[in-house]
Enzyme design. Sequence first.
Site, short mmCIF file in Angstrom:
data_model
loop_
_atom_site.label_atom_id
_atom_site.label_comp_id
_atom_site.label_asym_id
_atom_site.label_seq_id
_atom_site.Cartn_x
_atom_site.Cartn_y
_atom_site.Cartn_z
N ARG A 34 -25.32 -1.10 -23.75
CA ARG A 34 -24.06 -1.37 -22.58
C ARG A 34 -24.83 -1.20 -21.32
NH1 ARG A 34 -20.46 -1.97 -25.77
NH2 ARG A 34 -18.75 -2.52 -23.80
N LYS A 47 -23.85 -8.06 -24.78
CA LYS A 47 -23.43 -8.98 -25.96
C LYS A 47 -23.93 -9.94 -26.53
CE LYS A 47 -19.08 -8.98 -22.49
NZ LYS A 47 -19.67 -8.66 -21.19
N ASP A 65 -22.08 -16.29 -13.77
CA ASP A 65 -22.15 -15.27 -14.83
C ASP A 65 -22.01 -15.38 -16.18
OD1 ASP A 65 -21.10 -13.08 -16.23
OD2 ASP A 65 -19.21 -12.60 -14.88
N THR A 116 -24.02 -9.20 -18.39
CA THR A 116 -24.36 -8.02 -19.36
C THR A 116 -25.48 -7.95 -20.15
OG1 THR A 116 -22.52 -8.78 -20.60
CG2 THR A 116 -21.92 -7.13 -18.92
N GLU A 150 -33.69 7.10 -8.01
CA GLU A 150 -33.27 6.11 -7.00
C GLU A 150 -34.54 5.58 -6.35
OE1 GLU A 150 -31.93 9.14 -7.14
OE2 GLU A 150 -30.10 9.03 -6.17
#
Length: 430
Positions: free
Chosen positions: A236, A230, A201, A227, A57
């Site tokens: 991922r 893609k 986005d 993301t 963290e």
Amino acid sequence: MGKMLESLKNTDRAVYDAVINETKRQREGIEMIASENFVSKAVLEVVGTTLTNKYSEGLPNKRYYSGNKYIDVTEQLAINRAKKLFNAEHVNVQPHAGSQANAEVYFALLELKDKVLAMDLSHGGHLTHGSTVNFSGKFYTMEHYGVDPETGRIDMDQVRKKALEFKPKILLSGFSAYPRKLDFRAFQEIAEEVGAYHMSDIAHIAGLCAAGVHENPVPIADVVTTTTHKTLRGPRGAMIMSKIQDRLKPNDKKNLAQKIDSAVFPGMQGGPLDHVIAGKAVAFKEALEPDFRKYAEQIVKNAKALAEVFSENGVTMVSGGTDNHLILLDVEKSFGIMGKEAETVLDEVHIFTNKNMIPGDRGTPFNPCGIRLGTPAITSRGMKESEMKQIGEWYVRTLKNPSDESVKQKVREEVLEFIREFPLYPDLGY
Ligand code: DSN
């Protein structure tokens, strides 16, 4: 099978078998799901390493737990490379997924019920762009723009008109299913005119933007989410890129970059996925290589070549074709079958695609009139324009004969023979 998965095989035969079967399915199919891709072997290796064991963290050199000397290295590499790739002022590489990245930007910039203007889901927007079944539609006040029914393209005059009436706090550009280029500068101008943030986005087109095949909105918009798996061809996951200064609130105690970082942690996430972040670092290194530009160019050439086959066969495409990596077919109009059946029969011949709503859809989200297909994954396998002619022909033959078992059997055999020419992970060891 080699020694690679020996421990898994001995510990959990059911999961081992599923992994082997899934690998075989990927190898023996034509992967046309527009949002999927195949990572490099290097990326595959790093996400399966000891980095999965760590908690970290915080941010590089500002952690809440000890022992992060090497995790700082991988996260900082991911940040530096993403900055270079997209010409970004600030990057947070910790978001676990695209939906979370979008939630984190909303959390950073909005209060509950604040207004967002985004693309309609059935016109190509994403669930997190304000669908009523998604947190975004429940927590915020969403209004939508869509495409012109005649052209299938976004009408920027309509976007401006809606923005002036609705006065959103965020104007969102970006999509999950839109086959044309976006005019990011026009979105930015409208956002500035109405006093909104411009959030983009680019999950689907990030690889095209990084390679310069599609305009890169990062230097234009206030904040950009994507993301990483893609067209960008990483593991991922997701990331958020932003300007450092908050254009609308320059006097706030925190600048825009700090607001985004706090929204990610402690706002919405705990420990980052360090093995995945290392995978992002490796993928960004690969995307900075000159070959990646060629790859991105080929994705678009392949999509255009496929669109040509559909056009020659009288198949209806949303907007009549494509400028990017994806195509939307109106299968109901073209073949008299719905998207669900089209997806199923294509799956039977080892062509993987997905049913998708199209603008003005006459069906339902679960059984819409359209299917969406894309070229990122098959381009990673080395296919070019000539292969697109063959794949397009298989689409047409299968969709014209959805109930003819002998046609489907023949296509399946042809696909299986064809795909052997494009080996996937040949030296993986399993
Ligand atoms: N599931 C992704 C897509 O297919 O576009 C978006 O979340």
